[in-house]
Scaffold this motif. Structure first.
Motif, PDB file in Angstrom:
ATOM      1  N   MET A   1       0.882  -0.722   0.008  1.00  0.00           N
ATOM      2  CA  MET A   1      -0.179  -0.092  -0.096  1.00  0.00           C
ATOM      3  C   MET A   1       1.041   1.421   0.370  1.00  0.00           C
ATOM      4  N   ASN A   2       0.356   2.309  -1.153  1.00  0.00           N
ATOM      5  CA  ASN A   2       1.217   3.527  -1.051  1.00  0.00           C
ATOM      6  C   ASN A   2       1.283   4.520   0.651  1.00  0.00           C
ATOM      7  N   LEU A   3       2.487   5.001   0.833  1.00  0.00           N
ATOM      8  CA  LEU A   3       2.356   5.650   1.913  1.00  0.00           C
ATOM      9  C   LEU A   3       2.861   7.084   2.082  1.00  0.00           C
ATOM     10  N   PRO A   4       2.597   7.671   3.000  1.00  0.00           N
ATOM     11  CA  PRO A   4       3.339   8.927   2.691  1.00  0.00           C
ATOM     12  C   PRO A   4       4.277   9.549   2.702  1.00  0.00           C
ATOM     13  N   GLN A   5       5.112  10.313   2.123  1.00  0.00           N
ATOM     14  CA  GLN A   5       6.493  10.639   2.214  1.00  0.00           C
ATOM     15  C   GLN A   5       6.351  11.656   3.775  1.00  0.00           C
ATOM     16  N   ARG A   6       7.484  11.821   4.362  1.00  0.00           N
ATOM     17  CA  ARG A   6       7.517  11.996   5.618  1.00  0.00           C
ATOM     18  C   ARG A   6       8.754  13.755   5.625  1.00  0.00           C
ATOM     19  N   PHE A   7       7.463  14.847   5.647  1.00  0.00           N
ATOM     20  CA  PHE A   7       8.743  15.815   5.451  1.00  0.00           C
ATOM     21  C   PHE A   7       8.168  16.763   6.865  1.00  0.00           C
ATOM     22  N   PRO A   8       8.456  16.413   7.833  1.00  0.00           N
ATOM     23  CA  PRO A   8       8.051  17.283   9.202  1.00  0.00           C
ATOM     24  C   PRO A   8       8.184  19.117   8.138  1.00  0.00           C
ATOM     25  N   HIS A   9       6.636  19.686   9.320  1.00  0.00           N
ATOM     26  CA  HIS A   9       6.396  21.204   9.246  1.00  0.00           C
ATOM     27  C   HIS A   9       6.705  21.808  10.083  1.00  0.00           C
ATOM     28  N   SER A  10       8.247  23.286  10.219  1.00  0.00           N
ATOM     29  CA  SER A  10       7.858  23.595  11.814  1.00  0.00           C
ATOM     30  C   SER A  10       6.470  24.221  11.912  1.00  0.00           C
ATOM     31  N   GLY A  11       6.933  24.678  13.234  1.00  0.00           N
ATOM     32  CA  GLY A  11       5.016  25.293  13.761  1.00  0.00           C
ATOM     33  C   GLY A  11       4.300  24.183  14.054  1.00  0.00           C
ATOM     34  N   LEU A  12       3.870  23.374  13.705  1.00  0.00           N
ATOM     35  CA  LEU A  12       3.005  22.322  13.918  1.00  0.00           C
ATOM     36  C   LEU A  12       3.646  21.519  15.367  1.00  0.00           C
ATOM     37  N   PRO A  13       2.803  20.873  16.149  1.00  0.00           N
ATOM     38  CA  PRO A  13       2.763  20.091  17.253  1.00  0.00           C
ATOM     39  C   PRO A  13       3.139  18.924  16.881  1.00  0.00           C
ATOM     40  N   SER A  14       4.311  17.912  17.759  1.00  0.00           N
ATOM     41  CA  SER A  14       4.404  16.979  17.605  1.00  0.00           C
ATOM     42  C   SER A  14       3.068  15.529  17.485  1.00  0.00           C
ATOM     43  N   SER A  15       2.397  15.693  18.149  1.00  0.00           N
ATOM     44  CA  SER A  15       1.161  15.017  18.468  1.00  0.00           C
ATOM     45  C   SER A  15      -0.212  15.746  18.268  1.00  0.00           C
ATOM     46  N   VAL A  16      -0.718  14.903  17.706  1.00  0.00           N
ATOM     47  CA  VAL A  16      -2.305  15.763  17.539  1.00  0.00           C
ATOM     48  C   VAL A  16      -2.984  13.445  17.812  1.00  0.00           C
ATOM     49  N   THR A  17      -4.078  14.204  18.886  1.00  0.00           N
ATOM     50  CA  THR A  17      -5.028  13.116  19.532  1.00  0.00           C
ATOM     51  C   THR A  17      -6.129  13.275  18.277  1.00  0.00           C
ATOM     52  N   VAL A  18      -6.808  12.077  17.771  1.00  0.00           N
ATOM     53  CA  VAL A  18      -7.577  11.897  16.711  1.00  0.00           C
ATOM     54  C   VAL A  18      -9.028  11.667  17.580  1.00  0.00           C
TER      55      VAL A  18
END
Ligand code: HMG
Ligand code: MG
Length: 309
Positions: A1-18
């Motif tokens: 299965m295709n999965l997204p490549q990782r390109f972190p971006h500044s100014g965003l949280p390190s984790s998110v609760t879904v």
């Protein structure tokens, strides 16, 4: 299965609760009523895929939402798992009594920023709903429950049109004053855009309600849910509501379509290197399985794309 490549971006949280709403916001809007055992397996599969907050059902009047008339039976079927929470929707004191009788420990109450939706969804006024909610929240907090408050129509209303950020903020402020642990900003009909999201969050911050106490709840009617989520993350939000497969809508709001799809959200967050604890292939498999039960393809773009792989 295709999965997204990782390109972190500044100014965003390190984790998110879904905060997963497919079993409630999704199934409340399906024409077919899903058997209770299938709902229980859906929730179990979501937990297996790594979801930790799964809104399981709704203790509303069964005549108003017949799809969720099995709330008691379903809740009792759910398997307790460490770290997994099963909040339920509660509209009024009678709903809280029903939930407590089943051993519920987390509830979500719901208010409206507009009078027309309060009438159509709760058969009362904004003030009448808030009075009921205040007594439910007080009792729930005294019993040590975790309480979320939703505010619907924070961005636009199908009958009243645009909703000024201050009008939405007034109702959010009331829920905060009642002591809600978390308040979710509902774009029930999906008309919000990223600048609007940022403006509302800024208005709330100026009124003492910061992003740590808020969640966002976007419906994807106009294709804005994901970009609105990114705007919210940039403003410090770390809890995002989403529905597996993109199921959803609201039976009492014309033109409300599905919620932001959890798979589309997780695809973006994985790509940004933001941790959710959710396994995307397992989640996609769950939504495919549910789509088979519902007899129609999942609306989620990511599920559709990954199903072709
Ligand atoms: P009502 O008809 O005004 O109720 O409905 P009532 O207080 O006049 O009572 C009438 C009868 O209903 C009484 O029984 C009550 O006991 C009973 P009788 O004496 O006639 O035999 N009753 C109940 N029975 C079971 N469970 C209850 C309950 N309450 C009263 N909880 C009510 C008022 C709030 C019940 C009704 O309007 C209702 O159930 N509304 C819910 C609508 C709904 O579920 N909408 C979708 C969820 S909200 C949403 O999707 C938005 C969200 O996703 C965020 C976003 O996207 O914006 C959260
Ligand atoms: Mg909703």
């Amino acid at each position: 299965m295709n999965l997204p490549q990782r390109f972190p971006h500044s100014g965003l949280p390190s984790s998110v609760t879904v905060y997963e709403v497919g079993a409630r916001d999704g199934l409340q809007n399906e024409k077919t009523t899903v058997p209770t055992e299938v709902k229980a397996e859906f929730i179990e599969r979501l937990a297996d895929a790594g979801a930790t907050r799964i809104e399981a059902t709704s203790f509303v009047h069964p005549k108003w939402v017949p799809q969720l008339a099995d709330a008691e039976v379903l809740f009792r079927l759910l398997e307790a798992r460490p770290g997994v929470h099963y909040p339920v929707l509660v509209p009024n004191p009678r709903g809280l009594d029903r939930a407590l009788a089943c051993g519920v420990r987390e509830i979500a109450v719901f208010a409206s920023a507009t009078e027309t939706f309060a009438r159509r969804n709760l058969n009362t006024t904004v003030a009448g709903a808030l009075a009921d909610i205040e007594s439910v929240v007080r009792q729930a907090l005294e019993l040590g429950l975790w309480v979320r408050g939703y505010v619907s129509m924070c961005f636009g209303d199908p009958w009243e049109g645009p909703v000024p950020p201050d009008a939405a903020a007034d109702v959010v402020r009331r829920l905060a004053d009642f002591g809600c642990d978390q308040i979710s900003l509902g774009d029930t009909i999906g008309t919000g855009t990223p600048g609007h999201v940022r403006t509302l969050l800024d208005v709330l911050a100026a009124r003492g309600i910061g992003p740590e106490r808020l969640a966002v709840h976007f419906h994807d009617t106009y294709g804005q849910a994901l970009v609105n989520t990114l705007a919210a993350l940039q403003a410090g939000i770390t809890t995002v509501d989403a529905s597996a497969g993109g199921l959803g809508g609201c039976p009492y709001a014309e033109s409300a379509t599905g919620n932001l799809a959890t798979e589309d959200l997780v695809w973006m967050l994985d790509g940004l290197g933001i941790d959710t604890g959710i396994d995307l292939p397992a989640l996609v498999e769950t939504s495919r399985w549910m789509a088979d039960h519902l007899g129609r393809p999942a609306p989620s773009r990511a599920v559709q794309a990954l199903t072709k792989d």
